[in-house]
Design a protein around this motif. Structure first.
Motif, mmCIF file in Angstrom:
data_model
loop_
_atom_site.group_PDB
_atom_site.id
_atom_site.type_symbol
_atom_site.label_atom_id
_atom_site.label_comp_id
_atom_site.label_asym_id
_atom_site.label_seq_id
_atom_site.Cartn_x
_atom_site.Cartn_y
_atom_site.Cartn_z
ATOM 1 N N GLU A 272 0.810 -1.222 0.000
ATOM 2 C CA GLU A 272 0.000 0.000 0.000
ATOM 3 C C GLU A 272 0.845 1.275 0.000
ATOM 4 O O GLU A 272 0.573 2.220 -0.753
ATOM 5 C CB GLU A 272 -0.904 -0.034 1.234
ATOM 6 C CG GLU A 272 -1.649 1.238 1.543
ATOM 7 C CD GLU A 272 -2.236 1.199 2.946
ATOM 8 O OE1 GLU A 272 -2.604 2.278 3.434
ATOM 9 O OE2 GLU A 272 -2.324 0.114 3.550
ATOM 10 N N SER A 273 1.885 1.328 0.823
ATOM 11 C CA SER A 273 2.690 2.550 0.938
ATOM 12 C C SER A 273 3.368 2.893 -0.384
ATOM 13 O O SER A 273 3.447 4.073 -0.765
ATOM 14 C CB SER A 273 3.732 2.402 2.044
ATOM 15 O OG SER A 273 4.567 1.282 1.802
ATOM 16 N N GLU A 274 3.864 1.892 -1.117
ATOM 17 C CA GLU A 274 4.511 2.132 -2.403
ATOM 18 C C GLU A 274 3.482 2.535 -3.458
ATOM 19 O O GLU A 274 3.736 3.419 -4.281
ATOM 20 C CB GLU A 274 5.272 0.876 -2.856
ATOM 21 C CG GLU A 274 6.439 0.512 -1.972
ATOM 22 C CD GLU A 274 7.460 1.647 -1.878
ATOM 23 O OE1 GLU A 274 7.784 2.245 -2.928
ATOM 24 O OE2 GLU A 274 7.904 1.951 -0.754
ATOM 25 N N PHE A 275 2.331 1.892 -3.438
ATOM 26 C CA PHE A 275 1.271 2.248 -4.381
ATOM 27 C C PHE A 275 0.877 3.709 -4.216
ATOM 28 O O PHE A 275 0.720 4.442 -5.201
ATOM 29 C CB PHE A 275 0.056 1.343 -4.150
ATOM 30 C CG PHE A 275 -1.130 1.674 -5.002
ATOM 31 C CD1 PHE A 275 -1.261 1.163 -6.285
ATOM 32 C CD2 PHE A 275 -2.137 2.504 -4.517
ATOM 33 C CE1 PHE A 275 -2.361 1.479 -7.081
ATOM 34 C CE2 PHE A 275 -3.248 2.820 -5.298
ATOM 35 C CZ PHE A 275 -3.351 2.301 -6.582
ATOM 36 N N LYS A 276 0.728 4.161 -2.990
ATOM 37 C CA LYS A 276 0.256 5.531 -2.748
ATOM 38 C C LYS A 276 1.300 6.577 -3.108
ATOM 39 O O LYS A 276 0.958 7.723 -3.401
ATOM 40 C CB LYS A 276 -0.184 5.666 -1.292
ATOM 41 C CG LYS A 276 -1.479 4.898 -1.015
ATOM 42 C CD LYS A 276 -1.892 4.959 0.438
ATOM 43 C CE LYS A 276 -3.219 4.232 0.624
ATOM 44 N NZ LYS A 276 -3.637 4.192 2.040
ATOM 45 N N ILE A 286 -4.140 -4.476 -5.151
ATOM 46 C CA ILE A 286 -4.389 -5.737 -4.439
ATOM 47 C C ILE A 286 -3.027 -6.247 -3.994
ATOM 48 O O ILE A 286 -2.265 -6.786 -4.793
ATOM 49 C CB ILE A 286 -5.104 -6.773 -5.323
ATOM 50 C CG1 ILE A 286 -6.368 -6.169 -5.957
ATOM 51 C CG2 ILE A 286 -5.463 -8.006 -4.506
ATOM 52 C CD1 ILE A 286 -7.078 -7.099 -6.922
ATOM 53 N N GLN A 287 -2.720 -6.099 -2.734
ATOM 54 C CA GLN A 287 -1.366 -6.309 -2.256
ATOM 55 C C GLN A 287 -0.972 -7.787 -2.191
ATOM 56 O O GLN A 287 -1.745 -8.625 -1.732
ATOM 57 C CB GLN A 287 -1.216 -5.708 -0.857
ATOM 58 C CG GLN A 287 -1.491 -4.205 -0.800
ATOM 59 C CD GLN A 287 -1.523 -3.705 0.628
ATOM 60 O OE1 GLN A 287 -0.480 -3.531 1.261
ATOM 61 N NE2 GLN A 287 -2.722 -3.464 1.140
ATOM 62 N N SER A 415 -9.142 -2.047 2.344
ATOM 63 C CA SER A 415 -9.458 -0.654 2.001
ATOM 64 C C SER A 415 -8.468 -0.084 0.991
ATOM 65 O O SER A 415 -8.803 0.854 0.251
ATOM 66 C CB SER A 415 -9.521 0.217 3.258
ATOM 67 O OG SER A 415 -8.278 0.253 3.926
ATOM 68 N N ALA A 416 -7.260 -0.644 0.930
ATOM 69 C CA ALA A 416 -6.311 -0.219 -0.104
ATOM 70 C C ALA A 416 -6.864 -0.549 -1.487
ATOM 71 O O ALA A 416 -6.778 0.250 -2.419
ATOM 72 C CB ALA A 416 -4.963 -0.899 0.112
ATOM 73 N N ILE A 421 -10.086 1.303 -6.252
ATOM 74 C CA ILE A 421 -11.169 1.074 -7.210
ATOM 75 C C ILE A 421 -11.970 2.356 -7.414
ATOM 76 O O ILE A 421 -12.264 2.754 -8.550
ATOM 77 C CB ILE A 421 -12.085 -0.070 -6.729
ATOM 78 C CG1 ILE A 421 -11.376 -1.418 -6.868
ATOM 79 C CG2 ILE A 421 -13.401 -0.094 -7.519
ATOM 80 C CD1 ILE A 421 -12.132 -2.580 -6.238
ATOM 81 N N LEU A 422 -12.315 3.022 -6.315
ATOM 82 C CA LEU A 422 -13.098 4.253 -6.429
ATOM 83 C C LEU A 422 -12.270 5.378 -7.050
ATOM 84 O O LEU A 422 -12.778 6.162 -7.850
ATOM 85 C CB LEU A 422 -13.618 4.676 -5.051
ATOM 86 C CG LEU A 422 -14.605 3.715 -4.387
ATOM 87 C CD1 LEU A 422 -15.145 4.319 -3.096
ATOM 88 C CD2 LEU A 422 -15.756 3.384 -5.325
#
Length: 443
Positions: A272-276, A286-287, A415-416, A421-422
Motif C-alpha cells: 500500500e505505501s509504495e502504491f500511494k 491488491i497487495q 481498504s487499499a 477502485i473508487l
C-alpha cells in the motif's frame, strides 16, 4: 503410515502426503506440486496415487500434472464426471499404499461429489475429510449454484450434509484423526477453528454439526450468514474438473517488462505505501507484498474470470512469486503482462487528514467495504454506506460523489483495494483510504 500436512496460508488450504512402506499418495494438492516431489524424494517413496476429495472452488489443483509427471493414478468420485484420466473412487472402493488401506466414503453436502478418505494401518485411523468436515464446522453447501457447468441447489446439499454428518461418520472410532482441506480464513466455511487437525471424538463433542438437532435446525444453521462467494469459484471448479495445464508451461509465456507502462485493467500488487507514492492511472491495489496477504482471494473476487489484466510488481525478483500466486487460482490465462514502473507520469494518492475526519465526519461520504456478514455484526460508522469489496466495481455508480470519500474495511488490507477502485472510477472525486487507522474508531 506417515502423514505430512502442507499449508498454503493465504487460502487457508491444507494438502497432504501419505507415505507407507516406500509408496506415497497425495491428497488435494495445490497448483505447484514440487513440494510433494521433494517429500517423496526425501522419503525414498514412489508417488502412486493422487486423490481429489472433490473439484475445489478456491484453488486450482495439480492432480493432472502429477499424473503426467509421475505416472500416479488420479482417484476421485465418479459423480464428479472428470474429463481427465482417472480411477473411480467411491463408497466401497479401496486402494493400498504400502501397508496402508485407503477407503472412499461418499460424503455429499459441500458438493454432490465429495468423498472422505479413511486411511488405516494397524490400529491407526486417519480421515481426510476434504471440505466435508472441518475443525469446528462443515463445508458450505452454496458454492455449486453458480459453479459453471456443475450446478447443484444449496437446500439439497445442506440436507445431504445433515445425512452425511448423521450417518457417514457414525461407526468410526473416536481416536480417528481428522485432516480437513481448509482451516480458519477459508471462504469454504464460516466458523472454522484455527486448529489444523482434530479427532473425530473431539468433533463429536465440540463441532456444532454433531449436536442433537433436527434436519431443519441443521439446515437453517448451515445456510445462515455464509460469507460471500468470489467470482472465480465456479471457474476453478470447472478448471479442476478438466485438469489444469502444467504450471511451468502455463506461466512461461507471460511477458515481463521493466520500467514500463500499460493500460486497460491494471492490478498493482505492491504494498500500500509504495502504491500511494505513485501508480499508473486506473490501477487497483491488491497487495501481494507478504506471504500472509490474501491476494488470491481478492484478485479472484475483484477481477472476473476471463477478464484480461496486467500486473505491476515492485522489483524483478518478485516476478516468479506473483506468477505462482496468480496461477494458484488459474488466472494466468488472462494475465497479459507483468511490469515494473518507470517512475514517470505516476499518480500520487492523497493522504487523509485524520484529525479533520474525526472532527467533521459528516463532511465526508464514508464507504464501508466489509462483507455483509461482517456488517451484520455492527457498523463502525453509523453514516457509512455499505458497498462490499467484491461488488464495488459494479456498485461505484451508486456512491454519492458530492463530498470527499473515505473508504474503510475491518483492518486496512482491503481498504487499499477499495479506495483504489473508487479512485480509478470516479474522476474528479477525492478518495481517501482510512487504512489501519480504522482501529481508532472501534468501541
Amino acid at each position: 503410515m506417515k502423514i505430512k500436512q502442507f499449508e498454503y496460508e493465504p487460502l487457508s488450504h491444507y494438502s497432504y502426503a501419505l507415505i507407507s512402506n516406500g509408496e506415497m499418495a497425495i491428497i488435494d494438492p495445490e497448483r505447484n506440486p514440487m513440494q510433494y516431489y521433494a517429500i517423496a524424494k526425501a522419503n525414498k517413496a514412489k508417488i502412486i496415487a493422487v486423490i481429489e476429495t472433490h473439484p475445489h472452488a478456491d484453488f486450482v489443483s495439480s492432480h493432472l500434472q502429477i499424473h503426467q509427471e509421475t505416472g500416479a493414478t488420479i482417484y476421485n468420485s465418479e459423480k464428479l464426471g472428470a474429463d481427465y484420466p482417472h480411477q473411480p473412487f467411491d463408497e466401497g472402493d479401496s486402494i493400498t499404499i504400502g501397508k496402508a488401506t485407503l477407503t472412499a466414503i461418499n460424503t455429499p453436502g459441500h458438493s454432490p461429489d465429495s468423498i472422505t478418505i479413511m486411511a488405516k494401518e494397524g490400529k491407526e485411523t486417519v480421515l481426510f475429510t476434504g471440505d466435508t468436515l472441518f475443525i469446528g464446522d462443515v463445508g458450505r453447501p452454496d458454492l455449486r449454484e453458480k459453479a459453471g457447468k456443475m450446478q447443484a441447489k444449496r437446500q439439497e446439499l445442506a440436507e445431504a450434509m445433515y445425512h452425511t454428518i448423521q450417518h457417514k461418520f457414525k461407526n468410526m472410532p473416536d481416536d480417528a484423526v481428522v485432516y480437513p482441506a481448509h482451516g480458519a480464513g477459508s471462504l469454504c466455511g464460516k466458523s472454522m477453528s484455527d486448529a489444523n487437525s482434530s479427532t473425530l471424538g473431539n468433533e463429536r463433542m465440540g463441532n456444532w454439526a454433531f449436536k442433537n438437532q433436527t434436519q431443519e435446525e441443521f439446515v437453517n444453521e448451515l445456510l445462515d450468514s455464509q460469507p460471500f462467494i468470489p467470482s472465480y469459484f465456479g471457474y476453478n471448479v470447472d478448471v479442476n474438473k478438466t485438469g489444469a495445464a502444467t504450471l511451468r508451461n502455463a506461466i512461461a509465456a507471460i511477458p515481463f517488462k521493466m520500467n514500463s507502462t500499460t493500460d486497460g485493467l491494471i492490478v498493482d500488487a505492491r504494498k500500500e505505501s509504495e502504491f500511494k507514492k505513485g501508480h499508473l492511472k486506473k490501477s487497483i491495489n491488491i497487495q501481494a507484498s507478504s506471504e500472509e496477504d490474501t491476494f488470491e482471494t481478492w484478485l479472484g473476487a475483484i477481477v472476473a474470470p476471463g477478464e484480461k489484466f496486467s500486473l505491476v510488481i515492485e522489483k524483478p525478483e518478485d516476478l516468479d512469486m506473483i506468477l505462482q500466486r496468480v496461477a494458484k487460482i488459474g488466472y494466468e490465462k488472462d494475465l497479459q503482462r507483468v511490469l515494473t514502473l518507470s517512475g514517470e507520469n505516476l499518480i500520487k494518492t492523497k493522504q487523509l487528514d485524520l484529525e479533520n475526519f474525526k472532527k467533521h465526519p459528516n463532511s465526508y461520504t464514508i464507504v464501508d467495504i466489509r462483507n455483509k456478514s461482517e456488517l451484520a455484526e455492527g457498523k463502525i460508522f453509523e453514516s457509512a454506506l455499505s458497498h462490499p469489496l467484491n461488488e464495488l466495481r459494479k456498485t461505484t455508480a451508486n456512491i454519492p460523489d458530492s463530498k470527499p470519500i473515505v473508504v474503510h474495511c475491518a483492518g486496512g488490507y482491503r481498504s487499499a483495494a477499495g479506495s483504489s477502485i473508487l479512485e480509478s472510477a470516479l474522476d474528479g472525486v477525492t478518495v481517501f483510504d482510512l487504512s489501519d487507522a480504522v482501529e481508532q474508531f472501534r468501541e
